[in-house]
Design a protein around this motif. Structure first.
Motif, PDB file in Angstrom:
ATOM      1  N   ALA A 365       0.906  -1.373   0.057  1.00  0.00           N
ATOM      2  CA  ALA A 365      -0.079  -0.094  -0.174  1.00  0.00           C
ATOM      3  C   ALA A 365       0.756   1.182  -0.199  1.00  0.00           C
ATOM      4  O   ALA A 365       0.494   2.356  -0.361  1.00  0.00           O
ATOM      5  CB  ALA A 365      -0.928  -0.092   1.227  1.00  0.00           C
ATOM      6  N   ASP A 366       2.177   1.161   0.500  1.00  0.00           N
ATOM      7  CA  ASP A 366       2.939   2.348   0.538  1.00  0.00           C
ATOM      8  C   ASP A 366       3.457   2.549  -0.997  1.00  0.00           C
ATOM      9  O   ASP A 366       3.544   3.530  -1.387  1.00  0.00           O
ATOM     10  CB  ASP A 366       4.417   1.948   1.103  1.00  0.00           C
ATOM     11  CG  ASP A 366       4.253   2.179   2.777  1.00  0.00           C
ATOM     12  OD1 ASP A 366       3.376   2.924   3.092  1.00  0.00           O
ATOM     13  OD2 ASP A 366       5.056   1.657   3.484  1.00  0.00           O
ATOM     14  N   LYS A 367       3.341   1.553  -1.934  1.00  0.00           N
ATOM     15  CA  LYS A 367       3.656   1.796  -3.384  1.00  0.00           C
ATOM     16  C   LYS A 367       2.543   1.907  -4.114  1.00  0.00           C
ATOM     17  O   LYS A 367       2.749   2.439  -5.374  1.00  0.00           O
ATOM     18  CB  LYS A 367       4.675   0.650  -3.636  1.00  0.00           C
ATOM     19  CG  LYS A 367       5.847   0.429  -2.943  1.00  0.00           C
ATOM     20  CD  LYS A 367       6.434  -0.841  -3.345  1.00  0.00           C
ATOM     21  CE  LYS A 367       7.572  -1.313  -2.321  1.00  0.00           C
ATOM     22  NZ  LYS A 367       7.563  -2.580  -2.097  1.00  0.00           N
ATOM     23  N   LYS A 368       1.375   1.483  -3.838  1.00  0.00           N
ATOM     24  CA  LYS A 368       0.309   1.330  -4.908  1.00  0.00           C
ATOM     25  C   LYS A 368      -0.720   2.054  -4.044  1.00  0.00           C
ATOM     26  O   LYS A 368      -1.099   1.590  -2.879  1.00  0.00           O
ATOM     27  CB  LYS A 368       0.113  -0.246  -4.867  1.00  0.00           C
ATOM     28  CG  LYS A 368      -1.094  -0.509  -6.199  1.00  0.00           C
ATOM     29  CD  LYS A 368      -0.888  -1.991  -6.493  1.00  0.00           C
ATOM     30  CE  LYS A 368      -1.541  -2.183  -7.591  1.00  0.00           C
ATOM     31  NZ  LYS A 368      -3.079  -1.950  -7.726  1.00  0.00           N
ATOM     32  N   LYS A 369      -1.570   2.955  -4.928  1.00  0.00           N
ATOM     33  CA  LYS A 369      -2.656   3.698  -4.271  1.00  0.00           C
ATOM     34  C   LYS A 369      -3.703   2.903  -3.888  1.00  0.00           C
ATOM     35  O   LYS A 369      -4.234   2.832  -2.740  1.00  0.00           O
ATOM     36  CB  LYS A 369      -2.994   4.738  -5.015  1.00  0.00           C
ATOM     37  CG  LYS A 369      -3.441   6.212  -4.438  1.00  0.00           C
ATOM     38  CD  LYS A 369      -3.107   7.093  -5.364  1.00  0.00           C
ATOM     39  CE  LYS A 369      -4.886   7.612  -5.754  1.00  0.00           C
ATOM     40  NZ  LYS A 369      -4.951   8.227  -7.030  1.00  0.00           N
ATOM     41  N   GLU A 370      -4.273   2.003  -4.802  1.00  0.00           N
ATOM     42  CA  GLU A 370      -5.538   1.318  -4.511  1.00  0.00           C
ATOM     43  C   GLU A 370      -5.207  -0.162  -4.542  1.00  0.00           C
ATOM     44  O   GLU A 370      -4.470  -0.747  -5.485  1.00  0.00           O
ATOM     45  CB  GLU A 370      -6.625   1.769  -5.733  1.00  0.00           C
ATOM     46  CG  GLU A 370      -7.153   3.263  -5.595  1.00  0.00           C
ATOM     47  CD  GLU A 370      -7.806   3.504  -6.806  1.00  0.00           C
ATOM     48  OE1 GLU A 370      -7.441   2.870  -8.124  1.00  0.00           O
ATOM     49  OE2 GLU A 370      -8.494   4.591  -6.869  1.00  0.00           O
ATOM     50  N   VAL A 450       4.940 -12.495 -18.559  1.00  0.00           N
ATOM     51  CA  VAL A 450       4.509 -11.207 -17.670  1.00  0.00           C
ATOM     52  C   VAL A 450       3.086 -10.890 -17.774  1.00  0.00           C
ATOM     53  O   VAL A 450       2.671 -10.654 -19.017  1.00  0.00           O
ATOM     54  CB  VAL A 450       5.298  -9.907 -18.021  1.00  0.00           C
ATOM     55  CG1 VAL A 450       4.853  -8.802 -17.058  1.00  0.00           C
ATOM     56  CG2 VAL A 450       6.780  -9.901 -17.957  1.00  0.00           C
ATOM     57  N   SER A 451       2.326 -10.686 -16.793  1.00  0.00           N
ATOM     58  CA  SER A 451       0.899 -10.071 -16.913  1.00  0.00           C
ATOM     59  C   SER A 451       0.576  -9.212 -15.746  1.00  0.00           C
ATOM     60  O   SER A 451       1.343  -9.174 -14.798  1.00  0.00           O
ATOM     61  CB  SER A 451      -0.234 -11.408 -17.169  1.00  0.00           C
ATOM     62  OG  SER A 451      -0.050 -12.097 -15.885  1.00  0.00           O
ATOM     63  N   ALA A 452      -0.379  -8.182 -15.904  1.00  0.00           N
ATOM     64  CA  ALA A 452      -0.861  -7.333 -15.097  1.00  0.00           C
ATOM     65  C   ALA A 452      -1.865  -7.962 -14.385  1.00  0.00           C
ATOM     66  O   ALA A 452      -2.774  -8.307 -14.757  1.00  0.00           O
ATOM     67  CB  ALA A 452      -1.157  -5.925 -15.804  1.00  0.00           C
ATOM     68  N   ILE A 453      -1.914  -7.606 -12.633  1.00  0.00           N
ATOM     69  CA  ILE A 453      -2.869  -8.369 -12.061  1.00  0.00           C
ATOM     70  C   ILE A 453      -4.183  -7.407 -11.891  1.00  0.00           C
ATOM     71  O   ILE A 453      -5.042  -8.075 -12.096  1.00  0.00           O
ATOM     72  CB  ILE A 453      -2.281  -8.542 -10.511  1.00  0.00           C
ATOM     73  CG1 ILE A 453      -1.048  -9.562 -10.601  1.00  0.00           C
ATOM     74  CG2 ILE A 453      -3.308  -9.061  -9.638  1.00  0.00           C
ATOM     75  CD1 ILE A 453      -0.632  -9.741  -9.184  1.00  0.00           C
ATOM     76  N   ASP A 458       0.067   1.681 -12.019  1.00  0.00           N
ATOM     77  CA  ASP A 458       0.628   0.975 -10.950  1.00  0.00           C
ATOM     78  C   ASP A 458       0.255  -0.358 -10.701  1.00  0.00           C
ATOM     79  O   ASP A 458       0.214  -0.777  -9.510  1.00  0.00           O
ATOM     80  CB  ASP A 458       0.348   1.955  -9.839  1.00  0.00           C
ATOM     81  CG  ASP A 458      -0.968   1.922  -9.159  1.00  0.00           C
ATOM     82  OD1 ASP A 458      -1.661   1.300  -9.937  1.00  0.00           O
ATOM     83  OD2 ASP A 458      -1.358   2.485  -8.154  1.00  0.00           O
ATOM     84  N   ALA A 459      -0.232  -1.072 -11.700  1.00  0.00           N
ATOM     85  CA  ALA A 459      -0.677  -2.630 -11.272  1.00  0.00           C
ATOM     86  C   ALA A 459       0.576  -3.429 -10.853  1.00  0.00           C
ATOM     87  O   ALA A 459       1.671  -3.146 -11.343  1.00  0.00           O
ATOM     88  CB  ALA A 459      -1.373  -3.010 -12.559  1.00  0.00           C
ATOM     89  N   GLN A 460       0.190  -4.368 -10.089  1.00  0.00           N
ATOM     90  CA  GLN A 460       1.196  -5.404  -9.987  1.00  0.00           C
ATOM     91  C   GLN A 460       1.605  -6.168 -11.071  1.00  0.00           C
ATOM     92  O   GLN A 460       0.416  -6.672 -11.839  1.00  0.00           O
ATOM     93  CB  GLN A 460       0.892  -6.295  -8.657  1.00  0.00           C
ATOM     94  CG  GLN A 460       0.980  -5.661  -7.378  1.00  0.00           C
ATOM     95  CD  GLN A 460       1.074  -6.747  -6.363  1.00  0.00           C
ATOM     96  OE1 GLN A 460       2.126  -7.378  -5.956  1.00  0.00           O
ATOM     97  NE2 GLN A 460      -0.122  -7.005  -5.894  1.00  0.00           N
ATOM     98  N   ALA A 461       2.899  -6.558 -11.285  1.00  0.00           N
ATOM     99  CA  ALA A 461       3.041  -7.532 -12.510  1.00  0.00           C
ATOM    100  C   ALA A 461       3.091  -9.004 -11.917  1.00  0.00           C
ATOM    101  O   ALA A 461       3.667  -8.897 -10.755  1.00  0.00           O
ATOM    102  CB  ALA A 461       4.298  -7.019 -13.162  1.00  0.00           C
ATOM    103  N   SER A 481       4.839  -8.054  -7.945  1.00  0.00           N
ATOM    104  CA  SER A 481       5.563  -7.165  -7.714  1.00  0.00           C
ATOM    105  C   SER A 481       4.951  -5.740  -8.389  1.00  0.00           C
ATOM    106  O   SER A 481       4.671  -5.915  -9.619  1.00  0.00           O
ATOM    107  CB  SER A 481       6.993  -6.852  -7.484  1.00  0.00           C
ATOM    108  OG  SER A 481       7.537  -5.512  -7.098  1.00  0.00           O
ATOM    109  N   ILE A 482       5.229  -4.542  -7.941  1.00  0.00           N
ATOM    110  CA  ILE A 482       4.412  -3.496  -8.733  1.00  0.00           C
ATOM    111  C   ILE A 482       5.587  -3.315  -9.614  1.00  0.00           C
ATOM    112  O   ILE A 482       5.376  -2.276 -10.684  1.00  0.00           O
ATOM    113  CB  ILE A 482       4.193  -2.253  -7.897  1.00  0.00           C
ATOM    114  CG1 ILE A 482       5.255  -1.834  -6.825  1.00  0.00           C
ATOM    115  CG2 ILE A 482       2.685  -2.170  -7.453  1.00  0.00           C
ATOM    116  CD1 ILE A 482       5.151  -0.330  -6.687  1.00  0.00           C
ATOM    117  N   ASP A 483       6.871  -3.648  -9.297  1.00  0.00           N
ATOM    118  CA  ASP A 483       7.888  -3.510 -10.454  1.00  0.00           C
ATOM    119  C   ASP A 483       8.250  -4.704 -11.004  1.00  0.00           C
ATOM    120  O   ASP A 483       8.570  -5.884 -10.708  1.00  0.00           O
ATOM    121  CB  ASP A 483       9.390  -3.223  -9.464  1.00  0.00           C
ATOM    122  CG  ASP A 483      10.487  -2.674 -10.240  1.00  0.00           C
ATOM    123  OD1 ASP A 483      10.590  -3.626 -11.246  1.00  0.00           O
ATOM    124  OD2 ASP A 483      11.145  -1.871  -9.874  1.00  0.00           O
TER     125      ASP A 483
END
Ligand code: KIV
Length: 514
Positions: A365-370, A450-453, A458-461, A481-483
């Protein structure tokens, strides 16, 4: 048993696991088995005990842990297999031995080199032997759908006479169509004199994309057990998807006047769990569990949905465990809100696991808003599969239009910190070169995916890495991770940890014939 009850027999851990690239380690199999038990699966086929020491250990551990489902092991029609299955199943509260042999002319002539009469003797002997260990014995007629019907009737009658309580009629090569599979089941119902003493089961491979339709046609004609897997994984084109047959039965009660024990609200979570363990991501338009299965894009459909969901929705997302809430939590959400969200998602974890998960949630949550439900589910899956031997200490990347792309990587390997600075053709290649340098190995990279969750930049990969060892073992690792580069490193590290564990196990037998 009421005659309208359909027994759900899940073979994700056997038929699913034995297909290329889907192997799971013991911890992962236990996670899946517990999730299957919690969702109400009647029978869990936990593996093929004689296939390897690893398979034996998995069946044995699952047998110890599972509380409600019957735990089953596959066994060829051989004394050694049946005894090994019985040994592995000893701790089970309820156990089943599932033994099989082919009945088709093609298999008997080219593979088994046995006459039909010899096979009948083997069926009687092996089913009787299995009955010495358990009252719950399933017998399968491999390649049943290409077998001579009259001979199949004799084989089924022999198995039941010897004590089989379930007779399985596999469409091993995915050759049947709904009409002829339904007729075959009816033929058995009408022509096997002792058929009322056993449950008829289906096991449909999906080579022609007909597995779900065939299974449903079979229950309309007298079968009362469906063998299936989560996400339809399995040999070649896969097996009948549990989520599809179960939701078809529940949604079309007007046609399928049957009932089953499955709590369908567990479907989404277990589907994600199996995807993240095997690295086999379902296609976006996959029925029930695909990312688009409940998404309405066209204007006319959206208009109808806004007026009344029943205009375009035949089942609700909630019924398969998808929640409607788009925004869930953020960095200001506390422990209480987090616990409530888990409860809404049907997840019940102990206090220690909750603390761990909450602290990872705060980091995210520190890295990703929602934080969406999908993020929470991924976070829990990753949490429960954390591997300890190799850990990512830090990763710093230099990349962009001006090369060279460089990774500064630090790993903790068995307690000792190792560091390297290394170049590559892009940030991921540099990172993987670094992993190779710090943990030398001979495995080949077969897949990098790789896919986006969720949505948004800022989605996690979610990254899947598939390795192949020089011995031909296939190992999947998943990282999120978001990275994207960190997720890639984590996926690779997970695969390396699994590989290290696998190499401590000795295979005693090749994979079973299908
Ligand atoms: O496909 C098949 O025939 C099987 C049997 C062993 C049930 O997997």
């Amino acid at each position: 048993m009421a005659n309208n009850k359909i027994i759900i027999f899940d073979t994700t851990l056997r038929d699913g696991e034995q297909s290329p690239g889907m192997s799971m380690n013991l911890e992962e199999k236990l996670l899946v088995a517990e999730a299957l038990d919690a969702m109400g699966v009647d029978v869990i086929e936990a593996g093929f005990a004689q296939a390897s020491n690893g398979d034996f250990e998995s069946v044995h551990e699952i047998a110890k842990r599972i509380k409600n489902s019957v735990v089953c092991s596959l066994a060829r029609a051989k004394t050694v297999d049946i005894e090994r299955a019985a040994e592995a199943l000893k701790p089970a509260r309820q156990s089943r031995i599932h033994t099989f042999i082919s009945t088709s002319d093609i298999h008997l002539k080219y593979q088994f080199k046995l006459s039909k009469e010899e096979v009948l003797v083997i069926i009687a002997d092996t089913v009787k032997l299995a009955r010495k260990y358990t009252d719950n014995v399933e017998w399968s007629a491999m390649d049943a759908t290409r077998s001579d019907k009259e001979y199949l009737c004799r084989a089924v009658e022999t198995a039941i006479k010897a004590g089989a309580t379930t007779v399985n009629i596999p469409d091993t090569v995915g050759y049947a169509t709904p009409q002829d599979y339904g007729q075959l089941i009816k033929h058995l119902v009408d022509n096997v004199p002792n058929i009322d003493k056993a449950v008829i089961s289906t096991h449909c491979q999906n080579d022609l994309g007909l597995a779900t339709a065939n299974s449903l046609m079979a229950i309309q004609n007298g079968a009362r057990q469906i063998e299936c897997t989560i996400n339809g994984i399995g040999e070649r084109a896969g097996n009948t998807a549990l989520e599809e047959v179960v939701m078809a039965i529940k949604t079309r009660q007007d046609l399928f006047k049957f009932d089953c024990n499955i709590d369908t609200t567990h479907i989404t979570r277990i589907s994600r769990l199996v995807q993240s363990i095997t690295g086999a991501m379902v296609q976006v338009n996959k029925a029930i569990v695909g990312a688009n299965a409940f998404a309405h894009e066209s204007g006319i459909h959206q208009d109808g949905m806004l007026k009344n969901a029943s205009t375009y929705e035949i089942m609700t997302p909630e019924s398969v465990g998808l929640t409607k809430s788009s925004l869930v939590l953020g960095k200001h959400s506390g422990r209480h809100a987090f616990r409530d969200r888990l409860k809404d998602l049907g997840i019940d974890i102990g206090d220690n696991a909750l603390e761990d998960a909450f602290s990872r949630f705060k980091d995210l949550a520190d890295k990703k808003k929602e934080i969406y439900d999908e993020d929470i589910l991924t976070l829990l899956d990753t949490e429960s599969r954390r591997e300890d031997l190799i850990q990512l200490e830090s990763l710093h990347i230099t990349c962009g239009t001006v090369g060279p792309q460089t990774a500064m990587l630090a790993l903790r390997v068995d307690g000792e910190v190792r560091r390297v600075t290394i170049e590559g053709n892009g940030p991921v290649d540099a990172t993987f070169n670094g992993l190779h340098a710090l943990v030398p190995h001979n495995a080949k990279l077969l897949l990098y995916q790789v896919s986006a969750i969720t949505q948004g930049t800022d989605a996690q990969a979610e990254v899947t890495v598939r390795l192949e060892t020089p011995e031909g073992q296939i190992i999947n690792g998943v990282g999120s991770s978001i990275d994207t580069v960190v997720a890639s490193a984590q996926a690779y590290i997970t695969a390396l940890c699994k590989m290290q564990r696998l190499q401590t196990r000795v295979s005693v037998l090749p994979q079973p014939p299908k």
